[in-house]
Scaffold this motif. Structure first.
Motif, mmCIF file in Angstrom:
data_model
loop_
_atom_site.group_PDB
_atom_site.id
_atom_site.type_symbol
_atom_site.label_atom_id
_atom_site.label_comp_id
_atom_site.label_asym_id
_atom_site.label_seq_id
_atom_site.Cartn_x
_atom_site.Cartn_y
_atom_site.Cartn_z
ATOM 1 N N ARG A 33 -66.996 72.323 -72.179
ATOM 2 C CA ARG A 33 -66.330 72.955 -71.032
ATOM 3 C C ARG A 33 -67.332 73.308 -69.938
ATOM 4 O O ARG A 33 -68.306 74.028 -70.177
ATOM 5 N N ASP A 36 -63.763 73.751 -64.509
ATOM 6 C CA ASP A 36 -62.408 73.217 -64.613
ATOM 7 C C ASP A 36 -62.347 71.876 -65.342
ATOM 8 O O ASP A 36 -61.318 71.203 -65.310
ATOM 9 N N TYR A 74 -59.509 70.306 -67.465
ATOM 10 C CA TYR A 74 -59.208 71.162 -68.630
ATOM 11 C C TYR A 74 -57.715 71.385 -68.794
ATOM 12 O O TYR A 74 -57.221 71.505 -69.922
ATOM 13 N N HIS A 75 -56.959 71.418 -67.688
ATOM 14 C CA HIS A 75 -55.522 71.688 -67.798
ATOM 15 C C HIS A 75 -54.757 70.513 -68.396
ATOM 16 O O HIS A 75 -53.612 70.660 -68.827
ATOM 17 N N THR A 428 -50.898 81.318 -71.022
ATOM 18 C CA THR A 428 -52.123 81.929 -71.543
ATOM 19 C C THR A 428 -51.967 83.441 -71.604
ATOM 20 O O THR A 428 -51.188 84.036 -70.848
#
Length: 870
Positions: A33, A36, A74-75, A428
């Motif tokens: 990670r 983004d 990441y989304h 989240t």
């Protein structure tokens, strides 16, 4: 370039951090990670980019070479992770575990999850209607193999033991996403066989993890019991070794929370039919032979379930029908009641449309991987339980009464979830908006503390527009720069002196004021506390709801069963199925039976129904002859599918049916090569036939099609003949034997339990019409030329075939003449230069009209032997 090179000169601190973590997982892809994005470097990037269909770029230099780089947002990570898992890759997810804004130096990152094909619970990687298994194999003395498997999404955990061949067969049926086995220098032969089949993902795991004593100790500690005997698995030491390996593998892959795995059990072979892979494939129960999908399969056609759990339960029922009377009759009674109570059945099914996948939501809760929106969905599903209980309360079937009595009371978790969660919680838990006002006073106080500040900022745009006279002035916020006042460059001469420049854009400037900065700091400080507090409250809520996990799983199981039976009732009503009589009598009597799949494909009313009458003490074996394309294979499959439907408790496509319990169904239908395993069509045919002859019992149903067709006529006829005799004399099972060997009809004259049936054919002028009707008597014509005509063979070839057929049927030919004719007009090669005189003399002695089929077979064998010797 090797991503694990120890040479780090010239690398940034970030890349050193990456390689330090990568060194711990050399065989896995690191999902690293960075803001983004999830980035992959070096060999990982090279390996992953083509699978993910993303660009391969580079970042930095190592050892004089550019470092390959590939990344995904990441989304959208779940979608890309699912692709890697489907390709058999294993992925280590490395997350940022501190806020980049407050980090001193390089952002701290840690491994939070390891995903493998059998341990992943990503929604995008799961089939809604199928289980997702991780399997393990352990090896005992001799040929003993232990099997354990778990569906991490639902908590199902089972084990079994048996010979290598037996366990291999079960693996083919299970179709696990991943199989772990003890790695070492000497690979077990079973693993070598699995490796030759590309459908299995195999993961070697250190052999010391497969230890029975360790498994018993660790699993007992996990469930908090003194012994595993209460689960009924104490007599399966090799399988327990495999189960222990699964437990260790899950823990190593960061699956520390497994609260939904509440038990382990053995496969119930005494209650459920063990269908082998060949039968499942040949009958096309859950996947078709043409495209490996569920289209035009038994499951695809009869599935009227509304919930995902109901669909999975139906699938498992089809693969493992009951073999005892009580559960079949219990389910039949429910189907019958719902069949007649159409209004209530319809209301139940409508209610089920509001129920989410409770089993898998419970699984996510057990692993603490359930997000707030999924938690709200779980709560919504539980609120429907009282309505379902109301429906069950007016039903009379014993099974529904038992389900009603077992249905837990979910009042407490429903109230707790309703009080805790907002109407539409986010995905989240760490960005606010999760916890409802009034649930936690401390949280309410924090929210109230910034209410005035938020009101100030909300009204600031209007206030500043009035103060400055700039109508286009805008107040905004972003994650990097916080709150700002934006003014286009054409109005910069109007800005007040208290504006402090913050950021310059192409066409505008962004400012802040002391008052805005003060409110921003107040809001951001409070929001950080709010987010942390909401997250901790949500974690606590998960723990509280998890206390009811066993009840939630039981409720999900009950809902799935009710969905299954209501779906079967809907199917029966829609397709005009009848309720079969199930008994212990060794009979199979079907009146006007129909093939459930083909009937569904054809126009309504066009399928030709047929009868089946088999009995161990009566017509035990049916020899079925008839042309190609006439429906022999359909008839065989139809009988098998009707029995399976009957033994899952369903109504069946027939006018009437009496079905004596079948312990197993064996099929050998069609010709399939398995070249990947080095097996030709005939070898596959013989393996499947051998399996039947070794494992069928008097209570089995055997369905055989074209046994012996994959070799020469003499060999094939001999094999087919002996197989029928063996089944009749030694197995004594109810059998349908479809064949093109018309000589086999002679068996009916030799054995009283063998009867001849044929598929009716009608001649009309020069045409042949297949009636698809099964009638008594044997057929002496395969009508192969007519089938060839329908297939489109050239007219010249068809004409020559008819000439040769007339010669063969008239007997006015000899081997040399036939060979010359074939050489001249069809094959363009000499089949025989000269037929031995001894063979010609034997042929001349034959009087076909005086031969019995058995004598003809012996003569054919003799002639073949003479030709082989020559």
């Amino acid at each position: 370039m090797n991503a694990l090179s120890a040479e780090n000169d010239g690398l940034t601190p970030l890349m050193r951090q990456y390689y330090r973590i990568k060194a711990q997982y050399p065989d896995k892809i690191l999902f690293f990670r960075m803001g983004d994005f999830y980035e992959m470097f070096g060999d990982d990037a090279v390996r992953a980019a083509p699978i993910l269909n993303v660009a391969l770029t580079s970042r930095g230099i190592q050892n004089g070479e550019k470092i390959p780089l590939a990344g995904v947002p990441y989304h959208a990570a779940d979608k890309y992770l699912a692709r890697l898992l489907k390709a058999g890759e294993k992925v280590v997810v490395v997350e940022q575990v501190e806020d980049p804004r407050t980090a001193k130096g390089i952002v701290k990152r840690e491994v939070v999850e390891i995903l493998t094909p059998g341990t992943a619970t990503l929604e995008s990687s799961l089939e809604e209607m199928s289980a997702s298994y991780l399997a393990a194999l352990a090896f005992g003395a001799g040929d003993q193999v232990g099997l354990a498997y778990i569906d991490l999404t639902t908590g199902e955990f089972r084990l079994d033991e048996g010979s290598g061949d037996n366990i291999l067969e079960k693996l083919y049926v299970l179709a696990p996403q991943e199989v772990i086995y003890p790695s070492g220098e000497n690979e077990p032969e079973l693993i070598t066989r699995l490796r030759r089949n590309n459908s299995f993902i195999l993961s070697g795991y250190e052999g010391w993890n497969f230890d029975t004593k360790t498994a018993v100790r660790e699993l007992s500690d996990f469930w908090g019991v003194s012994s595993l005997d209460g689960f009924g698995v104490g007599d399966k030491p090799v399988a327990l070794a495999a189960a222990g390996a699964i437990y260790r593998y899950l823990r190593e892959n960061h699956r520390e929370r497994l609260d939904h795995v509440t038990k382990i059990s053995t496969v119930q072979s005494d209650r459920l039919m063990q269908l082998d892979y060949s039968t499942i494939r040949n009958l096309e129960l859950v996947t078709n032979l043409s495209e490996n999908s569920e289209r035009d399969t038994l499951f695809g056609v009869v599935n009227r379930t509304v919930t995902a759990g109901g669909a999975r339960r139906l699938r498992q029922a089809i693969l493992r029908p009951f073999i005892t009377l009580e559960p079949i009759r219990e389910r039949q009674a429910v189907v019958a009641e719902l069949y007649h109570r159409r209004d209530t059945a319809g209301e139940i099914r409508e209610s089920f449309k509001e129920i989410p996948d409770l089993e898998r939501l419970a699984g996510r809760l057990g692993m603490r991987k359930i997000n707030p929106r999924q938690m709200a969905s779980l709560g919504q599903g539980l609120t429907i339980m009282p309505r379902i209980a109301g429906f069950l309360g007016i039903m009379e079937s014993p099974l529904l009464r038992k389900l009603l009595a077992a249905l837990p009371d979910f009042t407490q978790p429903v109230q707790r979830l309703g009080a805790a969660l907002t109407e539409e919680p986010p995905l989240t838990a760490n960005k606010g908006g999760v916890i409802r006002a009034g649930y936690a006073p401390e949280l309410d106080a924090l929210v109230n503390s910034i209410r005035d500040a938020k009101s100030y900022i909300a009204s600031l745009q209007t206030t500043e527009r009035q103060r400055t006279g700039i109508s286009s002035l805008r107040v905004g916020f972003n994650k990097v720069f916080g709150y700002y006042i934006e003014v286009t460059k054409s109005h910069l001469d109007k800005i007040p002196p208290d504006y402090i420049r913050k950021q310059t854009l192409v066409n505008a400037e962004r400012f802040i004021t002391a008052g805005l900065k003060e409110k921003e700091e107040l809001i951001l400080a409070a929001e950080e506390k709010i987010f942390a507090l909401e997250e901790s409250l949500y974690v606590k809520l998960m723990d509280e709801i998890a206390e009811d996990l066993e009840d939630i799983l039981l409720g999900a199981e009950i809902i799935s069963e009710i969905d299954l039976v209501s779906a079967l009732a809907e199917l029966a009503y829609d397709k005009m199925y009848c309720c079969p009589e199930i008994s212990e009598k060794p009979v199979l009597i079907i009146t006007s039976g129909r093939h459930p799949v083909i009937e569904n494909i054809l126009p309504p009313g066009s399928f030709i129904p047929n009868n089946v009458t088999l009995s161990i003490e009566g017509q035990r074996i049916m020899i079925l002859t008839g042309p190609n394309m006439s429906g022999k294979s359909t008839y065989l499959r139809q009988a098998g599918l009707i029995v399976i439907l009957a033994q899952i408790g369903s109504f069946v496509p027939a006018e009437k049916a009496e079905i004596g319990l079948v312990d197993r169904i064996f099929t050998r239908v069609g010709a399939i090569d398995n070249l990947a395993r080095g097996q030709s069509t005939f070898l596959v045919e013989m393996i499947e036939t051998a399996n039947i002859m070794h494992n069928a019992s008097e209570r089995s149903l055997i369905l055989l099609d074209e046994v012996g067709r994959g070799t020469s006529t003499f060999d094939g006829l001999s094999i087919a003949w002996s197989v029928v005799e063996y089944i009749n004399e030694h197995i004594r099972a109810r059998t349908v034997f479809a064949t093109h060997y018309h000589e086999l009809t002679g068996l009916a004259a030799l054995y009283e339990r063998i009867v001849n049936f044929q598929v009716a054919v009608k001649r009309w002028e020069k045409e042949v019409i297949f009636l698809h009707k099964i009638i008594p008597g044997g057929c002496d014509d395969s009508y192969g030329i007519e089938v060839a005509r329908l297939a489109g063979l050239p007219k010249m070839a068809l004409g020559r075939a008819r000439e040769i057929l007339r010669l063969l049927e008239s007997g006015k030919f000899n081997q040399s003449e036939l060979a010359r004719g074939l050489h001249r007009e069809i094959m363009q090669r000499t089949l025989f230069d000269k037929i031995p005189s001894a063979v010609e003399e034997e042929i001349q002695k034959i009087n076909p009209e005086a031969l019995t089929p058995l004598e003809a077979l012996r003569i054919l064998d003799k002639l073949k032997g003479m030709l082989d010797e020559d």
